[in-house]
Every structure is written in structure tokens, then in C-alpha cells.
Design a protein around this motif. Structure first.
Motif, mmCIF file in Angstrom:
data_model
loop_
_atom_site.group_PDB
_atom_site.id
_atom_site.type_symbol
_atom_site.label_atom_id
_atom_site.label_comp_id
_atom_site.label_asym_id
_atom_site.label_seq_id
_atom_site.Cartn_x
_atom_site.Cartn_y
_atom_site.Cartn_z
ATOM 1 N N LYS A 39 34.634 43.363 45.040
ATOM 2 C CA LYS A 39 34.433 42.711 43.749
ATOM 3 C C LYS A 39 35.460 43.213 42.728
ATOM 4 C CE LYS A 39 30.738 41.707 40.440
ATOM 5 N NZ LYS A 39 29.321 41.924 40.103
ATOM 6 N N ARG B 189 38.296 41.221 40.538
ATOM 7 C CA ARG B 189 38.510 41.397 39.099
ATOM 8 C C ARG B 189 39.979 41.676 38.792
ATOM 9 N NH1 ARG B 189 39.570 45.452 36.186
ATOM 10 N NH2 ARG B 189 38.992 47.013 37.748
ATOM 11 N N GLY C 91 30.878 38.204 42.579
ATOM 12 C CA GLY C 91 32.131 38.204 41.826
ATOM 13 C C GLY C 91 32.741 36.812 41.720
ATOM 14 N N TYR D 24 35.031 36.140 38.603
ATOM 15 C CA TYR D 24 36.449 36.408 38.841
ATOM 16 C C TYR D 24 37.183 35.369 39.690
ATOM 17 C CZ TYR D 24 34.584 40.958 37.408
ATOM 18 O OH TYR D 24 33.944 41.967 36.755
#
Lengths: 666, 666
Positions: free
Chosen positions: A65, A69, B648, B652
Motif C-alpha cells: 500500500k 502511495r 489502497g 492511490y
């Protein structure tokens, strides 16, 4: 490159006898390249969003994750700062974390560019450039890696609907390994056997959508997931290497990449006028970047090991004074300095490969295929040679740091774990050497036929001389003559190839012979590739290189590289009679004295790589050498140190100590 | 060793031409050793409490707690089943997870036994045997590894209170690395400079209590913790390698280990009548176990790579038939089979070292120190040789498994990460080689003085012959004569040592010469150690070895081991004139034909290690060869596959795909 605080290596830096700033330009390739690299490296290092020192504390899910990002943030910054393509690539490089973007930009986009028609490029590339779709490169299968022609996935043309049906007929045909596939990619360039009218036309690329652009769910017939944990604690676990199965997935006919081969509406398979050799051009490109990456990874490991070797002291204390810096030991030098020299050698041969790729591309555009086989063999061999050497070298650097190299905070375990796939991907290194050997055997067989060997095999045209020449070295200094060194490497490479060819000729079945002698053939290929690296280093030194002392340092490194190879492969040189035992011993003596010349410049030579502490990611390799206080501070950050008495004491330790195990629940 | 299901390697097993069960006895060392090992291995494999396939999914804290659980459970089982010491040791071996118990039993207890007086042993050993105290071995410091005499921790005698004051005067004097120290040990044998009356008496061992036996809190003046993450995802992260600082910690005088040196109530330092050389006996013991561990680790990697090489197929398909098993490729054989042979070679040299240790111990008890320097050099050298070779071999085996070797489920990344410290601990491998070299130079200098070289250097007494002999091999078959092979190795080793001695004599300052020539000296030491391994393998074959075809297999492996070394180090043999290029080429030809003899027996030769699938811990190395379905099944267990759309995505990935990054919070 770092500021503030005491510099524990200042004394080392003062010892150096050359202009480090000029060497930085040489390493970067040009002033422009240096400036871009320097600016972007600082940008990444100074932005806390790109922090990476906590990676090995994250679980797989958190780790992944976090990479999503970073990738999104990087893309945001690329657009905000309006970075050029060159700058954006550098940004990804310095973020230093494998991510799906590597495959999107490095494989998916180039595959469409290289194998798509004009129309296909116009349709797909703008989407990819804006990342409205994210793609990967799905070639390798669970049961099929090196042998692309053995892939099992099928793409069967259905003339009724004008579609291809993509299918995974067996378990072993599952796509396996592609980076970015498991969790991220919306699209793939998938490779499958083209079946038209029941006939198998070999393996081709198809653009297949894998996931919905609305909710990211896999489309019907698509089974996709991550293949699980890989080597190391961080390393490639930031990447979603994936598994993919197709259950009769239908795609429009125009999603087959048709630049080279076309399937018409009527189901005719038509070769286009674009030469098939084009794909070799792409391979030359990809492998050229791998050689360049090898010099980056190697230089990073060498930078860490060299700096820490100057910080670390062991033995040799005189009357209670400080112990000796380990970099002063000849055993350390004889292991470390050849790796330092290799980093520079690989850098320059990588630069030359970039030129070679440009040259090949221009020739292809002019329908000149004459140099292609040689260029292909050359890049295959250099990919194999440099990645194998770099993988070994990173581990060697770790050992050169003693016990502390085993801590993740040394940065070396991570660097190793993240680097080693390079020995396997884009051509297994042993398979590639055999390809080179095959090319060499062909070249040898054509000697005297009037067909002149070209490029990196040009030396073979002097076969008559090289088969019988005797090395002229009589004194230690003679091993500093580039011609003497080069001729020894040329003679060794040629004689090993010729010996293989002679042994091959004894077999009635050439393929059987090739199989039987393959270990020897691989050694001959290595000899040829080492010659290329040596000769490109020598050529580099024939250029004008400004900066006080810079050229002299490179000369020293060039001979360190050559003579350490000569020592390591002494058996080759002696058994082929290229040099005598006496000459080998003189070369070794020269090598020892070269180490003494490298010693005072060692720190400056690794400073020239211009790596930030962020990029290095190593407590041992810190620019300022302030290693021990940092190691000590960092230790307390481990989660195990959250409490003085560890979790599990009451359940699992106290019962042992108090002899109360009998009733303990375990 | 596993039951049930289809055996995909059954055909391979039928090919073998020897009695595998008898080979298992040979590998284990005796029928008794086999039976114990087999029984305990099955016990561990069948107990779900010892499951280890989930290790790389655990966080550091979970991982460590899990190890505490296993150690407590193992101890409980040891008592419930009333296991003998031998069985208990085997149990810990097959649990296959580094834990504090390794140090407690392997270092703490032996240190007290070896260096404690009778009274000290009577006081401390019963506590340790019942694990009422748990101990570690605190020697290495943050700034001091190899050079024990450079340790900085002090133990100052206070005659007022009859105590020692243990202190860490500098940051670099912090104890660093000891296993079991960080979170578990209640006691340590800590090494410190003995200071009495302001005089420094060198480094000695002291029993220091670190933590309260009531609540496990560190005692006053003690700062202790874990040093943080190490190489790999599981590996040594199950161990609490620790950092320890003493702030003027007081211990009673009788906690100095006083078997060799005593400090009296009055502050007199008295040498006991126990010879100092005893500590070398302990070193011989510890290093002997390391050699034995090397053969275990190596055989495990080889077992995985060999089985998967028979399962895996690449290229060479004829008319749509199956592709060729990669084990049939000569390049694969030339990399894999020497490692298989090395596993057996190291096993036998390890067995011999066990005998050597017994012999040395008996002589020490009879005050005979004559063989000690030779035995010490021998074990130091073999520790260095076998651990370096094993570390490299594990990584080579990983590469021999292609891409899939990079998955943690192959077992090889973990095996590598957990093994490599062996190259550094108990003597850095390069430092050890130089100790061997020093011994060799001394031996050479005494040739002709009437002092006969003993044990593994006995061959040097035939210096006159070995300096001028010529190898008699004229045909390929001649390289199957043990005498021919042995003499070549003896001549090479001796000539390299003598050449070093001659070069050394050119230096006016011998220490300077030794430093300058250290790289060559290390090579001479390697040549000597390789000779030992070869000669012990040859000696093994002179024994009576029952079982159909067993001895013949071992003969083949012995020659594979020897001739592959001869090829790899051709340069040594040629430059010293021990063999001619023609003879080298004949040896290489013989080696190729030996590979063909190994091929049909390869699977059976690794089956003879008798490893359970639990112990191997490798999908690729499964006994039944059912690799691909298992890989596929296992992939889905990764936490990343908990959901089809990854964590995520919304934060993202979607903003990237939907061009909504500008306002995204990243």
C-alpha cells in the motif's frame, strides 16, 4: 553530498589526488546528465514522502500500500513540476522501490511502441501516457520461462465474431511473474500462440484488458492475483508480481499487436513489410538498460563497503593506539578494489551499449541488418556478464563489511535481494552465454571464408596472428601497456573459441556436440565478453577526459579491472599459452602495486558516484562515516524494543525458568 | 521420505543404480545416528506446533514470540519424552529455527564447562541444565569483532568489596550481536579486560546476571536490547541478537571463570596449572560443528535444486513432445553436480574432524600439545573453506531453480539468509585463512630442520619429490586414479606455499611481507584446505562400505569433487607446473563423463539425505515433485490476495486512473 555535522572521512577525502567534481561528470556521462541526476536525487532525498528506512518493518500489505502511495505521489509531483521524461525516469530511479510503474513505462509502453501498428499506437499510447490505463507485460508462464516458443497460452481467431479467444489450457500455462500484474494493472500485453484456422502461427502479443476501469474488478474469464512473497523483507515485495489465467476471454481482432504480422478480417495471416528483426532491436534496448542498472547497483554496494572499510578498524594497534583501518589490508583491497574498478568498467561499457543501440536502430531504419546478430550477441553477453558479476559483488561487499553487513540497516541485504532477479529476467544468464557461444562458433566457422567479422568480433579477423602470438611482457611495468593487456585478452578469447570449434567438429551431430560441450562454450563466451569490457574501457581512455588527475585514476582502474580478471582466469590464459606462468606472476605483482595507488583515492572514487544518503540507504555507507552512534541509536527503534520485557515472557519464558512447563498451554 | 499421492519423481528413483537405504546410513554416519535422526525428524514434521511455512508473513514481534513458543514447547516435549542429549539436539536441529536455546546449549554451557573451575561448574551447570537460568555468550562488541584482544569492556577488581566492576567505557565497547542476549538471557558469559591493580591482564570470561529472575527486568547498571532486523524475512530475525552496556556493574569475584587464570582474595593474578591451550580445544570443537552444519545446509540446497531440475523442463521439445528436463543439460550438470559432490565431501571431512577433536582432547588430557597447532589450523581452514563454499552454493542452487528460486516458497532465500552468518561468526573466513597461511609458512620454514610435519601437513615431508614431480596422466582414465589426483593436489598446495615463502623471504620485515602478500597467502591456504577435503574423501573410500553400488557412487562423487576443483583452479595447477594444459583438458573430459554417470543417480543421491518435506521447507524440493499445483495453491494464501481489489485502490490507484490526483491526499 550531505551537509552538516562532523565528517569522519574528511581526512580520507583530503588524501585523494584528483578532481572529484570532474569525475562526477565522467560518471554521470555528461554535465547535463549530472545536473539532472543531482537535482532529482536531492528532490527525492529531501521529501519525507519518499522515506524508505521503515520498509522492513511493514507487513506485506502495508508495504504494498505504501508503494502505491509513493507511486501516486511521484506521478503527482512529476505533473506539478512538469518534469521531462528524463527527469521523471530519474525520479523513479531515486525513489528506489520496485513498483508497477517500472513495468508500465519500461515494458508495456515500449511493447506497444515496438510491436503496435500506427493506428494501435495512436489509440493506446495516449491512454498509457496519461496513466488512464495501467499496463504490464505478461509473457512468462508457470511452467515456461526462458523458452518463449514453448508458451502454452492460446489466442484463437474466431472469424464469426472477428475476435481472438485468449485461453489458458493448462495449469502450467498460467501467466506467472509479470510485475504489476497481480493487483494493479488494468491491461496487459499478453503473449499467446496465435491459432488461426487450426494452425499455430507461434507466439505473439495481444492487448488484453484485465480489470474494469470503473471498480477495478477483474473482467469475466480473468483470474488474477499476487504470487506471494519473494526474497528479502522489503525488496521486490513492494511489487505485485502476478498470476493470471484466461478462461476463453474474447478480445477484438485489432488488439493483436500487428506491426510485424497481421490477421485480416477474413482470417488470413499476413507478414507485414516491417522486418521481424525489429524485435531484436527492442531486446538490445532492454538489455542495454540492464547493463546500466548493473553499474548503478554495483557502485552502490561498493560505495557502502569502501566507506565502511575506511571507518572500521581491526587489529594492528600499536601501543594502545587506534587499530588499522581495514581498507589498509591487502586482503580487503584485493577483494574490494576490483569491484570498484568493475563499477567504472560496467559504467563505460553501458555507455557504449547506448551508442550501439542508436547505431543499430539507424541501420534497421535503413534496412541494414548486417550488424544485428553481432549487436544482439554483444548485449546478451554483456547482460549476462555484468548482472552475474554484480550479484556476486553485492554479496561480497556485504561480507567485506564484516558482521554488520548482515544488519538490514547496512542496506546490503536489501540491495542484494532486490538485485538478483536481474540474473534471471530478460534471459537467464547461462542461456544467454550459450547464445553468445553459438554466435562465436558461427563466426569462427566463417573465418577465412571472406566474410569479415564485425564490431566486437573484429579482433577475430587477426586470427592467424592471435593464434600464435606470444605475450611480450617481460617486466612488471609491461602490464601497464594497453596493447599488451588487450592482446592477451584477445588471444585468450579467440583461442578458447577456436578450441571449442575444434572439439565440436569431432561430433557427427553438431547439436549433440554443442550440448555436450556447453560448459566449455559458456566459458569461451565469458572470455569474449570480458574482452569487450576491457576494450571499451581502454577506448574510453583514448578520449579527452578533463579534470586534474581524473584520467590517471581511470587508467589505474582500467588496469585493476583487467589484471584482476587475468589473475582470476589465469587458467584460461595459461592453458591456451597466451601468457607464461612468469608473466602471470608479473601481472599479479603489478596488480598489487596498483592497489596501493587506488588506496588514497578510494573514498573520493566512490564519492564520485554522487549518491545521497537517502539513495544509499545504509548506515555503514553514510557520507560522514558516523557509523557507530547511528547503529546504536537505530537499534532501539526495532519493535522488539518497545518493551524491556518481551511479549511472550509470561506465556513462554517464565514457565521455562520457573519449571512450570507441565501445565503451560503452548 | 513422504507418503501418499502420486510420485512425479518415481521414474527418476527407478533409474538409480545403488541401494539408497544403505547410502542413508553412510550419510548419517552410522545406523544408530540414522535411526535417531529419522525418528526425531518425523516427530517434528508431524507436529503442527512446529509448522514453519507461515514465518515470512509474521511481523518481527509475532515471529519472535512464535519462536519463544516453539522453544518452550520443544523443551516440554524433551522432558515428556525423556529425550537423550543427542535426541534433544536433533530435535532443535529439525525445528530449524534460530533461537536463544542455540546459544544457551551451544555456547553458554560449553563456556562454563571449558573455562569454569570444578566449583563454578557445580554451582552453575545444574541451573543451566534445568534452564532455571538462560545464558548467552557476550564477546563481540560494536567496534570489535575479529580481534578479541581489542575488546574494550573492563572488569576491574575491587579488593575492598572482593568484586569485579564490569563497565562499558565507550560506545564502541557495547556488546553487540550475541544471540539470545537482547530479550531472553538472564545471564551471560561476558568477556572483558581483566584489570587488577591498574594492570591489564587481557581478556577473560565473567558470569554476569543481566535480568531479575523474578520479573525479567534488567538489573541496575544493565542496558540491554535487540539490535534490529537482519537479512531476510524470517531467517535470523527469530533470534534476539542483542546490545548490552554495563554501567559499573558489580559481580562477586568468584564469577570470573577461573579455570586457567585466577584472581585471589588479595588481588593476586595466578596462572593455574591448567594449560592455556585448552581454549584451542574448544575452538576445534565449535568449528568442527560448523563444518558439519555446512554439509547440512549445502545438502539441503542441493536436494531442492536437484529435485526441481528433474521436474522442470525447458526447450528441446521434439514434435510437440515434452521439453527436456533441465537436469539433462550439461550446463546444469556442470553447476549442480559439483555441489552435490561437495555436500558429500564436506560430510566426510566433518566426520573426520569429529575424530580429530576426540584425538586432540585425549592428547590434551595427557599433556601432549604437539598436534594442537596443526589441528587448530586444520579446523580454522576447513571452517573457512566449507562455509564460504556453502554460502555460494546455496545462492547457486537458487539460480539453478530459475525464476521460481526467488520465491520464498522455494525455501532457498530463507536458507541463504539464515546460513551466511557462518562465514563471519567464529572467525571471519579471510582472517582464518591467514591463520592457516601463517601456520603453513612456519611449517615450510621448518622443512629440513628435522621437525617432521604432522597430520594434514604430513605430505610436506615429501617436499623434494612434490616440488619436481610430473603428473603421469596421459589418458582420460588416468584421472580416475586416486594417487594421480592426490599427488596433483599435494604438489599444487606445496608449491604454492613454497612460492609464498620464497616471496616472503625477499622482505626485510617479515610482517610487512606477510601483509603485502596476504592475498597470495590466502590462496595457498585454500589450496591446502582443498587438499585436506580431497584426501579425506579418498580415505573414506578405503573403508569397507556395504550396500549395492554405494561405494561406486561415492567414488564417482569423489572424482567429481576433485576434478571440478582442478578445473576451477586450473591456473594454480598450471602456473606451478603440476599438470600440463593437455592434462588439464583430459581431466575436464573425464569430468564431463562423470557427470553422465551421476545423472541417473542424482535424485537417489539427494534422497539419501533423508530430509522430510517439513525440514526442507521448499515447494520446489518436494519429495513427490508435485511442484506446480502446489505453487499455484500457495500463491492465493498471500495476504495481498485477501481481497481482489487491493487495499489502497481508492486512495492511490483510482485517483491516478481517473486523473484526479490534484486534490488527492497522499
Amino acid at each position: 553530498m550531505e551537509g552538516g555535522g562532523v565528517d569522519h572521512l574528511a581526512e580520507e577525502r583530503q588524501k585523494s589526488r584528483f578532481d572529484v567534481d570532474e569525475m562526477k561528470i565522467v560518471w554521470a556521462g555528461s554535465r547535463h546528465a549530472f545536473e539532472v541526476s543531482d537535482r532529482v536525487a536531492r528532490l527525492v532525498a529531501s521529501d519525507p514522502a519518499f522515506r524508505k528506512d521503515n520498509r522492513n518493518l511493514l507487513s506485506r500489505k502495508e508495504l504494498f500500500k505504501n508503494t502505491l502511495r509513493k507511486a501516486a505521489y511521484a506521478w503527482k509531483r512529476i505533473m506539478e513540476l512538469r518534469l521531462t521524461e528524463e527527469e521523471a525516469a530519474k525520479l523513479r530511479f531515486f525513489i528506489d522501490e520496485p513498483a508497477y510503474t517500472d513495468l508500465h513505462w519500461g515494458m508495456f509502453v515500449p511493447a506497444i511502441k515496438g510491436q503496435g501498428t500506427e493506428e494501435q499506437q495512436q489509440k493506446w499510447l495516449p491512454l498509457a501516457y496519461k496513466m488512464q490505463i495501467i499496463g504490464c507485460y505478461a509473457q512468462t508462464e508457470l511452467g515456461h520461462g526462458s523458452n518463449v516458443q514453448g508458451l502454452e497460452t492460446t489466442a484463437t481467431f474466431d472469424p464469426q465474431t472477428d475476435e481472438f479467444i485468449i485461453n489458458s489450457p493448462t495449469l502450467t500455462s498460467s501467466k506467472w511473474w509479470p510485475g504489476g500484474l497481480g493487483k494493479v494493472s488494468t491491461h496487459a500485453v499478453a503473449y499467446a500462440r496465435l491459432i488461426v484456422n487450426g494452425q499455430d502461427h507461434g507466439v505473439h502479443g495481444f492487448i488484453v484488458q484485465l480489470r474494469s476501469l470503473d471498480d477495478h474488478m477483474p473482467l469475466p474469464g480473468i483470474t488474477v492475483g499476487d504470487i506471494g512473497m519473494k526474497f528479502g523483507s522489503g525488496a521486490y515485495n513492494t511489487m505485485d508480481n502476478g498470476v493470471l489465467r484466461f478462461d476463453h476471454v474474447r478480445i477484438p481482432r485489432n488488439q493483436m499487436l500487428m506491426r510485424v504480422l497481421q490477421v485480416t478480417r477474413e482470417g488470413k495471416v499476413v507478414q507485414s513489410d516491417v522486418p521481424r528483426q525489429l524485435i531484436y532491436g527492442t531486446m538490445v534496448y532492454v538489455r542495454q538498460t540492464i547493463v546500466s542498472d548493473a553499474s548503478s547497483a554495483l557502485s552502490r554496494a561498493v560505495c557502502i563497503a569502501t566507506r565502511y572499510s575506511a571507518v572500521r578498524r581491526q587489529f594492528g594497534s600499536q601501543k594502545g593506539g587506534p587499530e588499522t583501518q581495514v581498507i589498509d589490508y591487502k586482503t580487503q583491497q584485493s577483494r574490494l578494489f576490483p569491484l570498484l574498478a568493475s563499477a567504472y568498467a560496467f559504467r563505460f561499457v553501458g555507455e557504449w551499449l547506448k551508442w550501439l543501440y542508436t547505431d543499430v536502430t539507424q541501420r534497421l531504419q535503413a534496412n541494414d541488418f548486417s550488424t544485428l546478430p553481432e549487436a544482439h550477441a554483444c548485449t546478451a553477453g554483456l547482460k549476462s556478464l555484468t548482472t552475474s558479476a554484480t550479484a556476486d559483488a553485492i554479496e561480497e561487499c556485504r561480507k567485506l563489511c564484516g558482521g554488520h553487513g548482515y544488519l538490514t540497516s547496512s542496506g546490503l541485504p536489501e540491495l542484494f535481494a532486490v538485485y538478483i532477479p536481474a540474473c534471471t529476467y530478460e534471459g537467464d544468464n547461462t542461456v544467454l552465454l550459450l547464445q553468445v557461444a553459438r554466435f562465436l562458433m558461427k563466426t569462427v566457422s566463417q573465418l577465412g571464408s571472406g566474410k569479415q567479422p564485425v564490431g566486437s568480433t573484429a579482433y577475430m579477423s587477426r586470427a592467424e596472428h592471435l593464434m600464435q602470438c606470444r605475450c611480450s611482457a617481460q617486466r612488471v611495468e609491461d602490464w601497464l601497456k594497453p596493447d599488451v593487456v588487450l592482446e592477451a585478452f584477445e588471444a585468450r578469447a579467440l583461442r578458447m573459441s577456436v578450441a571449442c570449434a575444434q572439439n565440436l567438429s569431432k561430433f557427427s551431430n553438431p547439436e549433440e556436440g554443442f550440448a555436450e560441450l556447453s560448459a566449455d562454450l559458456a566459458e569461451a563466451a565469458i572470455a569474449h565478453c570480458q574482452l569487450i569490457v576491457v576494450s571499451k574501457f581502454v577506448e574510453k581512455l583514448q578520449q579527452d577526459i578533463p579534470g586534474q588527475g581524473v584520467k590517471q585514476q581511470l587508467q589505474t582502474l582500467c588496469f585493476v579491472y583487467s589484471l584482476h580478471l587475468l589473475h582470476k582466469h589465469q587458467g584460461d590464459f595459461l592453458s591456451t599459452g597466451c601468457i607464461t606462468p612468469k608473466q602471470a606472476s608479473l601481472a599479479n605483482e603489478q596488480l598489487r602495486s596498483l592497489y596501493s595507488q587506488v588506496r588514497p583515492n578510494a573514498i573520493a572514487l566512490v564519492d564520485a558516484f554522487n549518491y545521497t544518503d537517502h539513495y544509499l540507504g545504509s548506515v555503514l555507507g553514510r557520507y560522514d562515516g558516523n557509523v557507530y552512534p547511528t547503529l546504536y541509536e537505530d537499534a532501539w527503534k526495532d519493535p522488539l524494543n518497545d518493551s524491556v520485557v518481551p511479549d511472550g515472557y509470561h506465556e513462554y519464558l517464565r514457565p521455562v525458568l520457573k519449571q512450570q512447563l507441565r501445565n503451560a498451554r503452548l
